[in-house]
Design a protein around this motif. Sequence first.
Motif, PDB file in Angstrom:
ATOM      1  N   SER A  20       7.976   8.968  13.760  1.00  0.00           N
ATOM      2  CA  SER A  20       7.456   7.976  12.820  1.00  0.00           C
ATOM      3  C   SER A  20       8.553   7.786  11.783  1.00  0.00           C
ATOM      4  O   SER A  20       9.232   8.735  11.389  1.00  0.00           O
ATOM      5  N   LEU A  21       8.767   6.540  11.383  1.00  0.00           N
ATOM      6  CA  LEU A  21       9.883   6.207  10.503  1.00  0.00           C
ATOM      7  C   LEU A  21       9.352   5.697   9.165  1.00  0.00           C
ATOM      8  O   LEU A  21       8.248   5.149   9.095  1.00  0.00           O
ATOM      9  N   PRO A  22      10.151   5.857   8.107  1.00  0.00           N
ATOM     10  CA  PRO A  22       9.707   5.367   6.796  1.00  0.00           C
ATOM     11  C   PRO A  22       9.457   3.861   6.836  1.00  0.00           C
ATOM     12  O   PRO A  22      10.246   3.112   7.416  1.00  0.00           O
ATOM     13  N   LYS A  23       8.354   3.460   6.240  1.00  0.00           N
ATOM     14  CA  LYS A  23       7.987   2.040   6.202  1.00  0.00           C
ATOM     15  C   LYS A  23       9.121   1.225   5.586  1.00  0.00           C
ATOM     16  O   LYS A  23       9.620   1.568   4.511  1.00  0.00           O
ATOM     17  N   PRO A  83       1.719  11.417   5.358  1.00  0.00           N
ATOM     18  CA  PRO A  83       2.835  12.292   5.000  1.00  0.00           C
ATOM     19  C   PRO A  83       2.496  13.764   5.241  1.00  0.00           C
ATOM     20  O   PRO A  83       1.318  14.135   5.242  1.00  0.00           O
ATOM     21  N   GLU A  84       3.520  14.570   5.429  1.00  0.00           N
ATOM     22  CA  GLU A  84       3.341  16.001   5.718  1.00  0.00           C
ATOM     23  C   GLU A  84       2.401  16.680   4.730  1.00  0.00           C
ATOM     24  O   GLU A  84       1.587  17.506   5.088  1.00  0.00           O
ATOM     25  N   ASP A  85       2.533  16.327   3.454  1.00  0.00           N
ATOM     26  CA  ASP A  85       1.766  17.051   2.434  1.00  0.00           C
ATOM     27  C   ASP A  85       0.354  16.499   2.262  1.00  0.00           C
ATOM     28  O   ASP A  85      -0.402  16.948   1.413  1.00  0.00           O
ATOM     29  N   GLU A  86       0.001  15.503   3.056  1.00  0.00           N
ATOM     30  CA  GLU A  86      -1.363  14.952   2.952  1.00  0.00           C
ATOM     31  C   GLU A  86      -2.018  14.939   4.320  1.00  0.00           C
ATOM     32  O   GLU A  86      -2.454  13.908   4.807  1.00  0.00           O
ATOM     33  N   ASP A 112       0.836  -1.211   0.000  1.00  0.00           N
ATOM     34  CA  ASP A 112       0.000   0.000   0.000  1.00  0.00           C
ATOM     35  C   ASP A 112       0.869   1.259   0.000  1.00  0.00           C
ATOM     36  O   ASP A 112       1.542   1.565   0.982  1.00  0.00           O
ATOM     37  N   GLU A 113       0.831   1.996  -1.105  1.00  0.00           N
ATOM     38  CA  GLU A 113       1.717   3.159  -1.215  1.00  0.00           C
ATOM     39  C   GLU A 113       1.259   4.357  -0.387  1.00  0.00           C
ATOM     40  O   GLU A 113       2.029   5.300  -0.187  1.00  0.00           O
TER      41      GLU A 113
END
Length: 168
Positions: free
Chosen positions: A45-48, A100-103, A22-23
């Motif tokens: 929070s860390l990148p998946k 994400p920050e932009d969403e 899931d992107e």
Amino acid sequence: EAEKIQIKITSLGLTESRITADETIQQLFVECRLNNFLAEETPLSLPKPPGGQRIHYNYSTVINVNKEDNHAEREYLKSILLKPDLPAYSLKFTVVSDPPEDEQDLECEDIGFAYVSLKEIFQKQRDIIEQDIDVFDSQDASAVIGKLTVTVAALSALRSVHEECKND
């Protein structure tokens, strides 16, 4: 020493699943909850991680359960030790997707759950040290989506609570 439960969330690894595919799921943090008293979460929070790799939180927290200030928590621990019919899974870890920050219109979403039984720690008289526990898919409780490496050092606190039960 005896009046604390120490919790450490070391790392998280994912197996290939709907989560890795899931992107929209990009950043993950982990929340730890003791019943309904207390929720702590990893500050980052860390990148998946890709399937088969791990992300490292190395986050530690302490739950105080001393008599003077934490009566409700102690009563809850007593009930875990004394009532056989209570669910044994008292400590719940939730893997949460952080948008994400932009969403920012997207909500945080619980994607998986992992559990530690304080009752079992007491029964086995053994703390859980850097142990891999299964993370179950929030949409399908039978599917394991990864492993969370945790430490839960609760035995001395549980012994102290148990002593108190005997004296009540």
